[in-house]
Each structure stands twice: as C-alpha cells, then as structure tokens.
Motif scaffolding. Sequence first.
Motif, mmCIF file in Angstrom:
data_model
loop_
_atom_site.group_PDB
_atom_site.id
_atom_site.type_symbol
_atom_site.label_atom_id
_atom_site.label_comp_id
_atom_site.label_asym_id
_atom_site.label_seq_id
_atom_site.Cartn_x
_atom_site.Cartn_y
_atom_site.Cartn_z
ATOM 1 N N UNK A 1 55.885 30.851 39.362
ATOM 2 C CA UNK A 1 56.786 30.365 38.314
ATOM 3 C C UNK A 1 58.157 30.045 38.888
ATOM 4 N N UNK A 2 58.672 30.938 39.761
ATOM 5 C CA UNK A 2 60.001 30.719 40.338
ATOM 6 C C UNK A 2 60.003 29.545 41.319
ATOM 7 N N UNK A 3 58.921 29.366 42.052
ATOM 8 C CA UNK A 3 58.828 28.220 42.964
ATOM 9 C C UNK A 3 58.817 26.922 42.160
ATOM 10 N N UNK A 4 58.080 26.910 41.066
ATOM 11 C CA UNK A 4 58.074 25.729 40.191
ATOM 12 C C UNK A 4 59.468 25.478 39.634
ATOM 13 N N UNK A 5 60.178 26.556 39.292
ATOM 14 C CA UNK A 5 61.536 26.427 38.789
ATOM 15 C C UNK A 5 62.455 25.817 39.849
ATOM 16 N N UNK A 6 62.312 26.274 41.080
ATOM 17 C CA UNK A 6 63.102 25.708 42.175
ATOM 18 C C UNK A 6 62.808 24.222 42.360
ATOM 19 N N UNK A 7 61.555 23.844 42.260
ATOM 20 C CA UNK A 7 61.199 22.431 42.412
ATOM 21 C C UNK A 7 61.753 21.595 41.264
ATOM 22 N N UNK A 8 61.825 22.181 40.068
ATOM 23 C CA UNK A 8 62.447 21.475 38.947
ATOM 24 C C UNK A 8 63.933 21.244 39.209
ATOM 25 N N UNK A 9 64.585 22.211 39.860
ATOM 26 C CA UNK A 9 66.022 22.120 40.109
ATOM 27 C C UNK A 9 66.329 21.232 41.313
ATOM 28 N N UNK A 10 65.621 21.469 42.417
ATOM 29 C CA UNK A 10 65.963 20.831 43.687
ATOM 30 C C UNK A 10 65.005 19.734 44.115
ATOM 31 N N UNK A 11 63.910 19.571 43.402
ATOM 32 C CA UNK A 11 62.984 18.507 43.724
ATOM 33 C C UNK A 11 62.445 18.611 45.146
ATOM 34 N N UNK A 12 62.421 17.491 45.875
ATOM 35 C CA UNK A 12 61.827 17.477 47.217
ATOM 36 C C UNK A 12 62.633 18.236 48.256
ATOM 37 N N UNK A 13 63.810 18.736 47.893
ATOM 38 C CA UNK A 13 64.545 19.566 48.844
ATOM 39 C C UNK A 13 63.851 20.909 49.085
ATOM 40 N N UNK A 14 62.993 21.347 48.173
ATOM 41 C CA UNK A 14 62.230 22.577 48.392
ATOM 42 C C UNK A 14 61.175 22.290 49.451
ATOM 43 N N UNK A 15 61.239 23.001 50.560
ATOM 44 C CA UNK A 15 60.310 22.749 51.655
ATOM 45 C C UNK A 15 58.873 23.005 51.205
ATOM 46 N N UNK A 16 57.937 22.145 51.613
ATOM 47 C CA UNK A 16 56.541 22.342 51.205
ATOM 48 C C UNK A 16 55.917 23.588 51.819
ATOM 49 N N UNK A 17 56.477 24.076 52.924
ATOM 50 C CA UNK A 17 55.974 25.297 53.540
ATOM 51 C C UNK A 17 56.835 26.469 53.083
ATOM 52 N N UNK A 18 56.188 27.541 52.623
ATOM 53 C CA UNK A 18 56.879 28.769 52.244
ATOM 54 C C UNK A 18 56.519 29.858 53.245
ATOM 55 N N UNK A 19 57.375 30.881 53.321
ATOM 56 C CA UNK A 19 57.141 31.978 54.253
ATOM 57 C C UNK A 19 56.427 33.112 53.522
ATOM 58 N N UNK A 20 55.224 33.454 53.952
ATOM 59 C CA UNK A 20 54.476 34.504 53.251
ATOM 60 C C UNK A 20 55.083 35.880 53.485
ATOM 61 N N UNK A 21 54.877 36.758 52.531
ATOM 62 C CA UNK A 21 55.360 38.137 52.617
ATOM 63 C C UNK A 21 54.393 38.939 53.483
ATOM 64 N N UNK A 22 54.768 39.176 54.727
ATOM 65 C CA UNK A 22 53.902 39.869 55.668
ATOM 66 C C UNK A 22 54.663 40.988 56.377
#
Length: 278
Positions: free
Chosen positions: A201-222
């Motif tokens: 939900x938060x990633x979708x929210x970021x994409x709504x705000x910043x559009x393509x500036x959100x990098x397509x690769x995310x860093x997994x929690x490891x």
Amino acid sequence: MQTVAVLSLKGGVGKTTVVLGLASAAMRRGVRTLVVDLDPQCNATACLEPDKTTKGLSDVLADPRPEVLRAAVSGSSWGEEVDVLVGSEDAESLNGQHSDGDHLSHLTDALSELDGLIAEGELPYQLVLLDCPPSLGRLTRSALIAADRALLVTEPTIFAVSGVQRAFEAVQAERQSNNPDLQPLGVIVNRVRPRSHEHQFRIDELRDIFGPLVLPVALPDRLAVQQAQGACMPIHQWGTPGAREVALAFNLVLARTLRAGRQRRFEPDDDEFLEETE
C-alpha cells in the motif's frame, strides 16, 4: 566523477545501508569510489574501517584546502577501490551554523580538489557517495549543493513516506537557490517485505506521489544486511542467499546511478522536475 547525495529527513530508514550497498556494488564492478560520511553518528566510517586519520569531516568543512582533505581521506578495509572521507562526531555542532552560501560551499570546494589528490598513475574517483544525516541542516544542504544527483531513501511506512516528501522538497529548494545542476536520481524503498499488504500500500502511495521517480527495484528486508554490516564486510562478499538477493538489487541501483552520470545534463522546467527519471 558522479556525486550522489543519499538522504531522507527521517532517521532509521537505511541511508547508510544504501551508501554501503552502492559502495559494495561499485567495488565489485571496479568503480573507484569515495564515501563521504556526513552523518555525525559515523556509521559508514565504522563499517568501512579506514586507517586512522589526523583530520576528519569537521576539519574539511572548516577549511577545505587540499592538504586538509588529504589528511581526512583514508583507504577502507574493504579494498583499494573504496576510500572514506572519515566522519566526525563533533560535526553535529556545525549542523545549524553558517547558513550563508560561502560556508555551505565548503564541501563543494573540497570535492573539487579530489582529482589533484590522486597519486600519479592512479585512476580518479568515478563515484562519490555523500551519506547525509537525517536533518535539513548545514550538513545535508552542503551535500545537496555539492551533488549531481539526489537519491531519496524511504521505508514503506507512513512516517517514512512523509519524510521522503520533505526531503524531495528540500532537493527542489536547493536546486532552485544554489545548485541548478542537481537532479533527482530517484526514490528507493528499503526493507520491503513482499507479502506485506501495508508495504505494498505504501509503495503504491509513493508511486502516486512520485510517479516514475520511484525506482522499480526495491531493497528486500533481509537479516544479511545487518550481519554484513556487523562484520564490516561488503554485502557482495557475505555469501548467503539473502545477501545475494540484496546485492543483486544494489547492482541494479548502481547501474542506474552510473547511467545517469553518463547522460547529458539538462535543466528541466519546474513542472517537469517530478517527471524527470534519468
């Protein structure tokens, strides 16, 4: 030389993790890198284990002459491809001082001397990573004035999303007032759990705000990230499945970073700034 400020105006989202991950990816690729530790917590310095220096960040910001910079830069324990401009715990005392442009440009002045500090026959730095503190004081503003690109770090949580919005506004303001060459590299989301509905939900929210500036690769929690940092090792050398997953993500972010550095700079209109992705 590509200079990237890594920032967020919320603490604990993993700015230093991103800086170290990019340095690790750069080392694996043979890209000579300087990490500038602007955070008074000095976590990047601790993880990179440089040799003892006679000067540090505070000295460079007070006096950006080449000889001061030379005394503050050291090789890291990771390898000859990664050097460190070592952090200073007392840099926090500088953070609210000297808002005028002359003092804010000291980091820029120091970094402009880097090529002159390279030993004969040795390659110059191809990448400079500025690890910013989680506040909009002199240290972060100095980084934004010195940088070519700004990489905004966030987590998929409500407060972190708010912090990255404020960081983006700071990038815009600094670009308009002091550094017209500053461009956004993008927004990277850290510590993502793919099965979490809240994170998605938060990633979708970021994409709504910043559009393509959100990098397509995310860093997994490891867990491997904390393990590698605790051992003062590059994530690419940790060797667990989780580490390999994170290392691959950093390889992709580094590729984007280097690609952005090769592109011809341009100055987008303010209305286009949010849409500029590369």
